[in-house]
Motif scaffolding. Structure first.
Motif, mmCIF file in Angstrom:
data_model
loop_
_atom_site.group_PDB
_atom_site.id
_atom_site.type_symbol
_atom_site.label_atom_id
_atom_site.label_comp_id
_atom_site.label_asym_id
_atom_site.label_seq_id
_atom_site.Cartn_x
_atom_site.Cartn_y
_atom_site.Cartn_z
ATOM 1 N N ILE A 157 9.629 102.438 64.791
ATOM 2 C CA ILE A 157 9.336 102.360 63.142
ATOM 3 C C ILE A 157 10.328 103.861 63.034
ATOM 4 C CG2 ILE A 157 7.676 102.569 61.124
ATOM 5 C CD1 ILE A 157 6.983 99.680 62.093
ATOM 6 N N PRO A 162 9.892 98.584 57.295
ATOM 7 C CA PRO A 162 9.689 98.281 58.670
ATOM 8 C C PRO A 162 8.471 98.226 58.670
ATOM 9 C CG PRO A 162 11.378 100.870 58.650
ATOM 10 C CD PRO A 162 10.834 99.778 57.174
ATOM 11 N N LEU A 163 7.194 99.286 58.445
ATOM 12 C CA LEU A 163 6.091 98.566 58.425
ATOM 13 C C LEU A 163 5.573 97.222 58.325
ATOM 14 C CD1 LEU A 163 4.280 101.777 57.691
ATOM 15 C CD2 LEU A 163 3.741 100.391 59.907
ATOM 16 N N ARG A 197 10.307 89.647 64.903
ATOM 17 C CA ARG A 197 9.224 90.873 63.782
ATOM 18 C C ARG A 197 9.292 90.041 62.185
ATOM 19 N NH1 ARG A 197 11.365 95.179 60.988
ATOM 20 N NH2 ARG A 197 9.310 96.936 62.257
ATOM 21 N N ARG A 247 25.815 101.747 52.004
ATOM 22 C CA ARG A 247 24.457 103.853 51.761
ATOM 23 C C ARG A 247 25.445 104.417 52.528
ATOM 24 N NH1 ARG A 247 19.885 100.544 51.004
ATOM 25 N NH2 ARG A 247 19.523 100.927 53.327
ATOM 26 N N HIS A 279 4.841 101.623 68.038
ATOM 27 C CA HIS A 279 3.559 101.514 66.667
ATOM 28 C C HIS A 279 2.410 101.161 66.767
ATOM 29 C CE1 HIS A 279 2.548 101.978 62.682
ATOM 30 N NE2 HIS A 279 3.183 103.644 62.942
ATOM 31 N N ARG A 308 6.074 113.765 48.214
ATOM 32 C CA ARG A 308 6.348 113.211 49.059
ATOM 33 C C ARG A 308 4.960 113.101 50.246
ATOM 34 N NH1 ARG A 308 8.804 118.189 52.056
ATOM 35 N NH2 ARG A 308 11.110 117.175 50.895
ATOM 36 N N THR A 309 5.169 111.912 50.997
ATOM 37 C CA THR A 309 4.873 111.262 51.011
ATOM 38 C C THR A 309 4.470 110.575 52.336
ATOM 39 O OG1 THR A 309 4.063 110.052 48.422
ATOM 40 C CG2 THR A 309 2.568 108.861 50.548
ATOM 41 N N ASP A 310 3.729 110.295 53.182
ATOM 42 C CA ASP A 310 4.138 109.596 55.010
ATOM 43 C C ASP A 310 3.325 107.979 54.762
ATOM 44 O OD1 ASP A 310 4.269 109.412 57.372
ATOM 45 O OD2 ASP A 310 2.300 109.691 57.103
ATOM 46 N N LEU A 312 16.771 98.358 49.309
ATOM 47 C CA LEU A 312 16.578 99.179 50.016
ATOM 48 C C LEU A 312 14.698 98.584 50.976
ATOM 49 C CD1 LEU A 312 16.072 102.754 48.400
ATOM 50 C CD2 LEU A 312 17.349 102.414 50.749
ATOM 51 N N ARG A 366 10.450 110.284 59.618
ATOM 52 C CA ARG A 366 11.405 111.278 58.978
ATOM 53 C C ARG A 366 11.757 112.094 60.134
ATOM 54 N NH1 ARG A 366 6.893 113.281 55.550
ATOM 55 N NH2 ARG A 366 7.408 111.829 54.449
ATOM 56 N N LEU A 399 5.098 106.199 45.783
ATOM 57 C CA LEU A 399 6.014 106.974 44.110
ATOM 58 C C LEU A 399 7.117 108.256 45.174
ATOM 59 C CD1 LEU A 399 2.807 108.122 42.151
ATOM 60 C CD2 LEU A 399 4.963 106.832 41.725
ATOM 61 N N ASP A 400 7.154 108.030 46.423
ATOM 62 C CA ASP A 400 8.965 108.601 47.087
ATOM 63 C C ASP A 400 9.473 107.399 47.602
ATOM 64 O OD1 ASP A 400 9.859 109.734 48.922
ATOM 65 O OD2 ASP A 400 7.659 110.356 50.460
ATOM 66 N N GLU A 401 10.279 107.418 47.222
ATOM 67 C CA GLU A 401 11.441 106.295 47.095
ATOM 68 C C GLU A 401 12.072 105.868 48.682
ATOM 69 O OE1 GLU A 401 13.660 106.842 43.766
ATOM 70 O OE2 GLU A 401 13.087 104.463 43.311
ATOM 71 N N THR A 402 12.515 107.097 49.523
ATOM 72 C CA THR A 402 12.533 107.480 51.096
ATOM 73 C C THR A 402 12.093 106.438 51.376
ATOM 74 O OG1 THR A 402 11.629 109.519 51.753
ATOM 75 C CG2 THR A 402 13.102 109.610 49.871
ATOM 76 N N THR A 403 10.293 106.378 51.687
ATOM 77 C CA THR A 403 10.001 105.592 52.492
ATOM 78 C C THR A 403 9.922 104.362 52.350
ATOM 79 O OG1 THR A 403 8.033 104.989 51.480
ATOM 80 C CG2 THR A 403 8.153 107.263 52.412
ATOM 81 N N SER A 444 12.852 102.059 52.941
ATOM 82 C CA SER A 444 13.773 101.867 54.155
ATOM 83 C C SER A 444 13.501 102.263 55.626
ATOM 84 C CB SER A 444 15.112 102.096 54.308
ATOM 85 O OG SER A 444 15.638 103.646 53.839
ATOM 86 N N ARG A 445 12.698 103.496 55.434
ATOM 87 C CA ARG A 445 11.984 104.257 56.983
ATOM 88 C C ARG A 445 11.215 104.348 56.833
ATOM 89 N NH1 ARG A 445 12.275 109.670 55.216
ATOM 90 N NH2 ARG A 445 10.126 109.291 54.086
ATOM 91 N N GLU A 446 10.425 103.850 56.241
ATOM 92 C CA GLU A 446 8.918 103.589 56.630
ATOM 93 C C GLU A 446 8.382 102.098 56.264
ATOM 94 O OE1 GLU A 446 6.025 107.105 55.820
ATOM 95 O OE2 GLU A 446 8.189 108.187 56.370
ATOM 96 N N ARG A 464 11.847 111.980 42.803
ATOM 97 C CA ARG A 464 10.464 112.075 42.966
ATOM 98 C C ARG A 464 9.888 113.887 42.503
ATOM 99 N NH1 ARG A 464 10.747 112.834 49.450
ATOM 100 N NH2 ARG A 464 10.734 114.934 49.102
ATOM 101 N N VAL A 506 4.006 106.106 57.971
ATOM 102 C CA VAL A 506 4.107 105.684 59.964
ATOM 103 C C VAL A 506 2.778 105.989 60.321
ATOM 104 C CG1 VAL A 506 5.304 105.760 61.607
ATOM 105 C CG2 VAL A 506 6.293 105.779 59.242
#
Lengths: 469, 469, 469
Positions: free
Chosen positions: B328, A369-370, B66, B394, B312, A331-333, A398, B331, A358-362, A364-366, C365, A335
């Motif tokens: 941004i 957007p960044l 943006r 999704r 951010h 799990r990788t952060d 995503l 989690r 390697l954390d596909e959840t990031t 669309s979430r991170e 993951r 933001v």
């Protein structure tokens, strides 16, 4: 029938497939731009034949050995060298047979696609690999490898590689790169600056590495300023061998932006010997921000590959060493982790920081957007376990709606498996054309635009993002 | 060809597409119910023309600015006002051209779909926006905006908006809402109670805001009971302007249910001045539970929009202020965070708490299981970055199997971009019809039921969940 | 038309659907292997008729009751018994009607598919359940349940169940299992060892349970060595009733590998009385590693089902007890959590540890990379909320490319809803055939291989992974 189908990876719906075919037709023969990877420059320097099928396709490919290992095959049976010199299989044909009889394990995996692509296009094989065909395969491949037109440079040209980047430690003398350049061969093989051995206090031999860095550069790496200056000099040296990028493989994406005095104190603590986990993480974090600053100075594109828990299996590490398929994503952060670096340099359009995950959840979430906001940030392509058809589809699904196409950077093969390079780029082109065809078929993108984007994704974005022009 | 295709966003498979068309035919002309958003009530109160294409489509739309910013366009070039008054572009045509020449950046994004929909349906444009067509677009749009039938109220009616909610601070006098009501115009514009300025100690001017809240209501907001009573009075005031909901935009979803004395002590600490990060979070958490309790009393539907890391980018915030595209997602936990509120009020069928997320991993893991159990809980539609075709797909794929359709609440456009409202509702209706068509085509739902659900998702659920009947 | 369509769940594209049909044709009639579930062995021991439609389909099915509860139906109205004996609905027909009039809530959910499958195939019903058809349904089902060929054993045979595992506490005398064996009936009903009541200090009655475990086995469970020996004896007892597996339902996947003295000290602390949250977690963690060691000794396959926040709703728990639909998934870590166990036993090909998840982000993951490397590790099928068509598709999409098919273990129905068993296996077979058809249609897998894999997924992998041969 053959091993590979001309419509492979295209969407099944006939309308969408027809669009995908049209798009793919215009990108399939574009040269390969490989801005990040792990091929061995020695291959191109010496241009010796690849030794045998097992040493080409099995022993060095951790995708292959990890799958076999997971199903009970011992690494010794696959010819992996033990650290203590205890015996291991040495007969390449026996290794090959073991691989062949387990080839069903790769059903549905990208390894299967890459291997079949090589078998078919390089060696003219058209029946499936299995226990029965193992020797036919072995002999056919071995025969080809003995031919001059299967030596590394010939394959490089056959693959239409326009430019390829290898990855080296700051301590590397770039001997092979020098030899390639001195040889007069026209193939463009460039290096990339990967300073983990001197930026990561947990890297094997770290203190020694930093000392060597001092010796190589004539800088006092015992001081923070000398250490930074040594980096500057090695970066310049790498640039003289064509480098356009750096690369950083840290356990996390954490960055820091310490006050000068705090950075100096941290460096002193780290140099003094036993480093706490906290200091090690902070040191890596500070290094990333320093590297970003140097990239702004010298123009090298910065890549960050975080989130792999290296050598998760200590027993295997003790017996066989690194890169044995026991690196596991975590799990990788981003933001919070990237904020110090972004606070300092994120608004610089002249800087390019390419971030991988390697954390596909990031996605669309991170990351989308960044990257869809910060001028300095781009998202690297689907990486490692996700350099796969479904991984690439998820990536586009995503990322695109928030970051668009132009905050992405084309494809990286990121491989040490040389013969898989055309296969990997082909998979990427097919999946991207399929994705674009889906947008066209659902009237979200006009077909004339899709042709432009298909070329961007296959070729132009990689050249541009990695400053290869 | 034109900018928008009648089959856009429908599945490519002909059978499924035909079902989607049939479903869509029955919902496309339903009135728009917009129970949550950020349009400016002043537009409808004064009914002045929108000034020019740049001020309508570029400057206020953070999705647009943006993306341009991420690719190196400076916000000053887009006419964004600086906080220190340093110069910024003032010529709307030049801003428009800069946008137009970068329009390719929006390929594959929902912004592109919304914009093209407006360009085509409102202004009759049928060639793509680009550097070449920039002036044609500018002149065409500008000409229309000068017409009486393009003023806000006329557009409201043209869009077939049945009811729209704006969002106001508890300190807002609701002057524009009063003016709308006094005008005799039949358009239904209601407010919503968004108490972040007095619930979030990190909100700019918090202490002043709480003081003002006291003055407005005649309550002693220095005491916890006075503070709560002030909320009650403002909520009643908002209800008198049609409000049926509250909204809460917190960094996390954390709730708390402190003993009375502890809440009083917390309030006292928070009012006393410098607030610790921990107290700020706890205060917001306690406020959410108090608001849920008041909702049970006064019937206002409660919305929680957590998980955005606001501002951010500090450099951008310093130069330009809030809402510049630098928010941004992060989690977000719900299972633990909402527990105190749910322990207290989760079993109340008379309460409706609608929870949103910017962390799509929570759809199937947390929100659908929670909403599929607690009578008080509903899941808000795909939000912000995920108010997009793939985001909506999704959402349905991840939510429906556990929570069904009836623990969701229809669509929110949640926008300040007025002209995008019909486009956004249209995207939602198309994607939902496509999703339902997929269920019908794979025989998971009978077609007669799909017609019912299509209407529920497009219209009835929003009216019901937000108590608009 | 009828309730269920012969092509249900197959992909809509005609080419892909045709492949899916061909594959399904070869697996649809394979016997059911149900290696993990929660049916009641008493049914098969006593072979009494199921009492009535409400007690068969509504009252015991927490998927059904949770959805109804989420929409405001009180559990008392559904006949759920209260703990304090306060009144609850007792008329099964009234309960059934309440269910029927809310049947629309299940649109798009797997419950709807399972129920319709049972209604159609078992009871010959062919119009949809609704308020109007409630009595027709009730009478039809009730009539059938009274017939001898609808008793548990007859249904077991009708369902073509080859073997089914139930799940019992170590304290269970396995009375019903004994009765089944003594009866001479040929149905293969085996048990599985679920030691949570004596491994989890937070389990209701834990200290008493451990004491009972000592009495049952004649071991001094007050000492760590006696406690472990007691497990060994009960495991052997369970094996004598056909058990091939153990199962562990912990809040997290955390494992530990304490030094002997530390484990003894922990056991002593835990036995002494009030257990801290930290010790409880560590005790569970240590137990998992001990169980893995015993599995290596006695060959029982180990299953870990972590990540459910049990009894999230305290009010409901107080009124009605466990398993009322208030168990909510939570974010789960595997990479760090499983490391102590894997460090010790992960490289053992003779051990099988099957890991499940309620956190789908871990498929690609964490779980696929781990299972694609460690010989001892396998990934269990999509579980609980994700035992659904979309859940299964995501599982295959996210797992296969990294772990292949052969690090997965076939399907688990994992249910206490007996009549849903054929429906659930059918859904799994259809979705897997659809997935494989997609690979074939996009030329990622040859059709002849797809037939092999379809059978593996439907039948062979479950027998092999659970050592049922």
């Amino acid at each position: 029938m053959g091993l590979i189908h001309e419509d492979r990876l295209f969407p099944a719906d006939p309308t969408t497939r027809a669009i995908a075919r049209r798009l793919y037709e215009t990108v399939k023969d574009l040269p390969i731009v490989s801005p990040h990877g792990h091929t061995d420059p020695r291959w191109f320097a010496e241009n010796e034949p690849f030794p045998d099928p097992a040493r080409l396709f099995v022993i060095p490919d951790h995708y292959v050995t990890r799958m076999l290992y997971s199903q009970g095959v011992r690494l010794q049976e696959l010819g992996i060298a033990t650290r203590d010199g205890s015996p291991t299989e040495t007969d390449p044909r026996r290794i090959w047979r073991r691989f062949a009889e387990n080839y069903h394990l790769f059903r549905g995996t990208p390894s299967r696609m890459w291997l079949d692509h090589s078998f078919a296009t390089l060696f003219g094989l058209d029946t499936r690999l299995s226990a029965e065909t193992a020797d036919l395969y072995y002999d056919t491949i071995a025969d080809h490898l003995a031919r001059d037109d299967y030596r590394p440079r010939a394959l490089f040209e056959r693959f239409k590689i326009e430019v390829i980047a290898t990855t080296e430690s700051p301590l590397d003398p770039l001997h092979w790169h020098g030899m390639i350049r001195a040889s007069g061969w026209s193939g463009q093989v460039i290096t990339a600056y990967r300073p983990d051995p001197v930026c990561d206090p947990d890297f094997a031999g770290f203190h020694d590495n930093v000392r060597q860095l001092g010796e190589l550069t004539g800088c006092d790496t015992g001081s923070w300023s000398g250490y930074l200056e040594a980096h500057r000099r090695r970066r310049a040296f790498f640039k003289s061998f064509g480098a356009t990028s750096t690369d950083h493989g840290h356990p996390t994406a954490r960055t820091a932006d310490l006050a000068r005095a705090d950075a100096e104190a941290l460096h002193a603590r780290v140099m003094a010997g036993a480093v706490s986990a906290q200091d090690a993480e902070l040191y890596r974090a500070q290094c990333l921000t320093e590297m970003a600053g140097m990239s702004l100075e010298d123009g090298l594109v910065m890549q960050i590959h975080p989130g792999s828990w290296r050598n998760h299996n200590p027993l295997l590490f003790d017996r066989f060493g690194r890169d044995m398929g026991a690196d596991i994503p975590s799990r990788t952060d981003y933001v919070g982790a990237l904020k110090p670096l972004l606070d300092r340099y994120g608004n610089e359009p002249a800087l390019t920081v390419i971030v991988f995950t390697l954390d596909e959840t990031t996605y669309s979430r991170e990351l989308a957007p960044l990257a869809g906001h910060y001028p300095a940030l781009r998202i690297g392509p689907a990486w490692w376990f996700f350099d796969s058809p479904e991984g690439m589809k998820r990536y586009r699904d995503l990322v695109t709606e928030t970051a668009g196409f132009y905050n992405t950077v084309g494809f990286n093969d990121d491989t040490r498996a040389f013969t898989s390079i055309p296969a990997r780029h082909d998979v990427s082109r097919r999946v991207d054309c399929g994705y674009l065809a889906g947008l066209v078929a659902s009237h979200r993108l006009d077909e004339d635009e899709a042709f432009v984007v298909a070329r961007d994704l296959a070729y132009d974005l990689a050249r541009k993002a990695y400053k290869l022009d």
